[in-house]
Write an enzyme that holds these catalytic residues in place. Structure first.
Site, mmCIF file in Angstrom:
data_model
loop_
_atom_site.group_PDB
_atom_site.id
_atom_site.type_symbol
_atom_site.label_atom_id
_atom_site.label_comp_id
_atom_site.label_asym_id
_atom_site.label_seq_id
_atom_site.Cartn_x
_atom_site.Cartn_y
_atom_site.Cartn_z
ATOM 1 N N GLU A 37 0.843 -1.210 0.000
ATOM 2 C CA GLU A 37 0.000 0.000 0.000
ATOM 3 C C GLU A 37 0.868 1.246 0.000
ATOM 4 O O GLU A 37 1.849 1.335 0.750
ATOM 5 C CB GLU A 37 -0.891 -0.026 1.242
ATOM 6 C CG GLU A 37 -2.267 0.525 1.018
ATOM 7 C CD GLU A 37 -3.111 -0.332 0.086
ATOM 8 O OE1 GLU A 37 -3.099 -0.045 -1.134
ATOM 9 O OE2 GLU A 37 -3.774 -1.268 0.565
ATOM 10 N N HIS A 38 0.474 2.192 -0.844
ATOM 11 C CA HIS A 38 1.205 3.455 -0.993
ATOM 12 C C HIS A 38 2.646 3.219 -1.429
ATOM 13 O O HIS A 38 3.570 3.877 -0.945
ATOM 14 C CB HIS A 38 1.139 4.293 0.298
ATOM 15 C CG HIS A 38 -0.190 4.977 0.448
ATOM 16 N ND1 HIS A 38 -0.507 6.136 -0.222
ATOM 17 C CD2 HIS A 38 -1.296 4.630 1.146
ATOM 18 C CE1 HIS A 38 -1.751 6.494 0.076
ATOM 19 N NE2 HIS A 38 -2.252 5.587 0.903
ATOM 20 N N ASP A 40 2.879 2.079 -5.039
ATOM 21 C CA ASP A 40 2.842 1.999 -6.516
ATOM 22 C C ASP A 40 3.427 3.243 -7.167
ATOM 23 O O ASP A 40 4.136 3.163 -8.165
ATOM 24 C CB ASP A 40 1.433 1.669 -7.053
ATOM 25 C CG ASP A 40 0.359 2.680 -6.711
ATOM 26 O OD1 ASP A 40 0.556 3.527 -5.812
ATOM 27 O OD2 ASP A 40 -0.725 2.607 -7.348
ATOM 28 N N GLY A 125 -16.536 4.975 -3.136
ATOM 29 C CA GLY A 125 -16.171 5.481 -1.810
ATOM 30 C C GLY A 125 -15.775 4.397 -0.825
ATOM 31 O O GLY A 125 -15.379 4.687 0.293
ATOM 32 N N LEU A 128 -12.687 0.517 -3.283
ATOM 33 C CA LEU A 128 -12.618 -0.644 -4.182
ATOM 34 C C LEU A 128 -12.310 -0.247 -5.620
ATOM 35 O O LEU A 128 -12.500 -1.027 -6.547
ATOM 36 C CB LEU A 128 -13.939 -1.427 -4.139
ATOM 37 C CG LEU A 128 -14.352 -1.916 -2.748
ATOM 38 C CD1 LEU A 128 -15.659 -2.712 -2.827
ATOM 39 C CD2 LEU A 128 -13.257 -2.770 -2.130
ATOM 40 N N SER A 130 -13.682 2.028 -7.735
ATOM 41 C CA SER A 130 -14.815 2.137 -8.661
ATOM 42 C C SER A 130 -14.447 3.012 -9.859
ATOM 43 O O SER A 130 -14.905 2.736 -10.977
ATOM 44 C CB SER A 130 -16.031 2.695 -7.937
ATOM 45 O OG SER A 130 -15.704 3.911 -7.299
ATOM 46 N N SER A 131 -13.626 4.032 -9.659
ATOM 47 C CA SER A 131 -13.254 4.903 -10.791
ATOM 48 C C SER A 131 -12.404 4.147 -11.792
ATOM 49 O O SER A 131 -12.643 4.214 -13.003
ATOM 50 C CB SER A 131 -12.427 6.098 -10.333
ATOM 51 O OG SER A 131 -13.096 6.837 -9.397
ATOM 52 N N GLU A 163 -7.094 9.783 -14.845
ATOM 53 C CA GLU A 163 -7.197 10.188 -13.432
ATOM 54 C C GLU A 163 -6.354 11.432 -13.176
ATOM 55 O O GLU A 163 -6.800 12.366 -12.519
ATOM 56 C CB GLU A 163 -6.712 9.054 -12.514
ATOM 57 C CG GLU A 163 -7.712 7.938 -12.303
ATOM 58 C CD GLU A 163 -8.858 8.321 -11.359
ATOM 59 O OE1 GLU A 163 -8.701 9.241 -10.541
ATOM 60 O OE2 GLU A 163 -9.921 7.689 -11.468
ATOM 61 N N ASP A 175 -4.375 0.220 -9.429
ATOM 62 C CA ASP A 175 -5.806 -0.082 -9.538
ATOM 63 C C ASP A 175 -6.176 -0.426 -10.977
ATOM 64 O O ASP A 175 -6.931 -1.368 -11.241
ATOM 65 C CB ASP A 175 -6.644 1.113 -9.081
ATOM 66 C CG ASP A 175 -6.261 1.622 -7.711
ATOM 67 O OD1 ASP A 175 -5.608 0.874 -6.955
ATOM 68 O OD2 ASP A 175 -6.601 2.772 -7.390
HETATM 69 C C1 GLA Z 1 -5.215 4.421 -4.236
HETATM 70 C C2 GLA Z 1 -4.495 4.771 -5.526
HETATM 71 C C3 GLA Z 1 -3.460 3.698 -5.862
HETATM 72 C C4 GLA Z 1 -2.566 3.410 -4.678
HETATM 73 C C5 GLA Z 1 -3.366 3.200 -3.402
HETATM 74 C C6 GLA Z 1 -2.503 3.071 -2.188
HETATM 75 O O1 GLA Z 1 -5.990 3.274 -4.405
HETATM 76 O O2 GLA Z 1 -5.419 4.889 -6.573
HETATM 77 O O3 GLA Z 1 -2.722 4.088 -6.993
HETATM 78 O O4 GLA Z 1 -1.619 4.426 -4.518
HETATM 79 O O5 GLA Z 1 -4.284 4.249 -3.180
HETATM 80 O O6 GLA Z 1 -1.766 1.896 -2.248
#
Ligand code: GLA
Length: 384
Positions: A37-38, A40, A125, A128, A130-131, A163, A175
């Site tokens: 997480e955080h 990418d 929201g 997950l 969605s965008s 995005e 994502d």
């Molecule tokens: C959101 C962003 C992803 C990623 C996560 C954190 O989902 O869209 O690119 O940075 O946060 O891991």
């Protein structure tokens, strides 16, 4: 209860709205990130899977001179005389169109007016993606419609550009890539630097399942906290003179960073390691280790990266207390500041743990959180 798929709904709603069937329909899933997480957006390692909830887009040529983009789920549409505009839509009720317009713009635009209709089963929201699901479904439909390139990395880059430039979220590629390339029963280990990936087996469903518990707090990546975290990582890379992906704990300790940026950077270094530790655990079916890595990852997001919220911390604490009762591990999933917790739970204890988590959460926050079991599912598809 009879449910129709998002793709079937998109097709029939398009036909009803325009009086002709769409030329093409595509769908793409939301995602849950198991771990990584955080990282990418600093070229790190992530381990998400595509889920069994999808967005769908029906697309066709316009038969008048107007571009019409419809979102019946939101009860709104954008009508524009001529080809699709090459600028973001600013009127708030029509902002949904930016997910489509942004992809079109990234793909070079359209010379002729089009019609598109989007519908989705991915809750927005809840963390997950969605965008991303909508953008990837649209990019896949557009590639099918125009005969353009449709490999997952290209689709994901178009969606990410949308995005960044039209939606205003400085996200990484995770994502979109897992929405484009996801597979049934497998997560993807994605190297976000090389944009390459390989499948990793999810726990077999007779042993363990992923239960999502929605905090009920809507996460908005546009709200600033996300961009601020990304900026902290960029400051750390400037101080290191290189990528966080290549940095060690010693490098972080030695770098000229303030205490906050040092905490952020050390999360990234450790999180990349946790991804490969998780891959190794899943490959041998070691669910104990997998669960512990989830909890370690959560503590790091809570204490070092500071993107969790009390509701999600509470869900993870309940799961930690229930480790003897079949909760293997839990963590915040996604960008944070809201969204969902994932709980890895043994299959035989699913309902007991679900009930216990919901009851405990309700006694603290005075509302029952929504829960769902998510299964690793195929990525984007052109629907026949
Ligand atoms: C959101 C962003 C992803 C990623 C996560 C954190 O989902 O869209 O690119 O940075 O946060 O891991």
């Amino acid at each position: 209860m009879i449910t129709t798929s998002a793709a079937d709904r998109a097709r029939s709603l398009f036909t009803r709205r325009f009086g002709v069937p769409p030329a093409i329909v595509a769908s793409a899933p939301g995602r849950v990130n198991l771990i990584g997480e955080h990282v990418d957006y600093t070229g790190g390692l992530v381990l998400p899977f595509a889920i069994d909830a999808r967005a769908a887009v029906a697309l066709g040529p316009s038969e008048d001179d107007r571009t019409t983009l419809c979102a019946p789920d939101l009860d709104t549409e954008m009508i524009h005389l001529g080809p699709p505009p090459r600028r973001p839509e600013t009127e708030s009720t029509r902002r949904f169109a930016n997910h489509l317009l942004g992809v079109l713009h990234a793909a070079g635009g359209s010379e002729t007016p089009i019609r598109a209709l989007v519908t989705s089963d991915v809750p927005s929201g809840g963390g997950l993606s969605s965008s991303a699901a909508i953008e990837v479904a649209f990019a896949t439909a557009w590639a099918g419609f125009t005969g353009g390139v449709s490999d997952p990395a290209t689709i994901a880059r178009l969606a990410m550009q949308a995005e960044h430039e039209f939606v205003g979220t400085p996200c990484g590629i995770m994502d979109m890539l897992v929405s484009a390339a996801g597979r049934a029963e497998e997560a993807l280990r994605i190297d976000c630097r090389s944009v390459t990936w390989r499948p990793v087996p999810m726990p077999s469903e007779d042993r363990a399942l992923v239960l999502l518990v929605d905090s009920g707090i809507t996460h908005r990546l546009r709200d600033g906290g996300y961009a601020e975290r990304r900026a902290a990582c960029e400051r750390a890379e400037a101080a290191l003179g290189g990528s966080l992906r290549d940095a060690t704990n010693d490098d972080i300790a030695a770098a000229a960073l303030d205490a906050t940026d040092r905490r952020r950077a050390s999360h990234v270094v450790e999180e990349n390691r946790r991804v490969d530790a998780m891959v190794a655990a899943l490959e041998i079916g070691d669910l104990e280790t997998a669960g512990r890595l989830l909890i370690d990852g959560h503590h790091s997001l809570r204490d070092r990266f500071e993107v969790s919220i009390p509701e999600i911390d509470h869900i993870v604490e309940i799961a930690e207390r229930r480790r003897e009762s079949g909760c293997l591990g839990a963590r915040l999933t996604g960008g944070g500041f809201g969204g969902s917790a994932l709980v890895l739970v043994t299959t035989e204890t699913l309902e007991a743990n679900r009930n216990a988590i919901v009851a405990d959460f309700a006694s603290r926050f005075e509302r029952r959180p929504a829960t769902r079991v998510v299964r690793a599912s195929p990525g984007a598809l052109l629907e026949s």
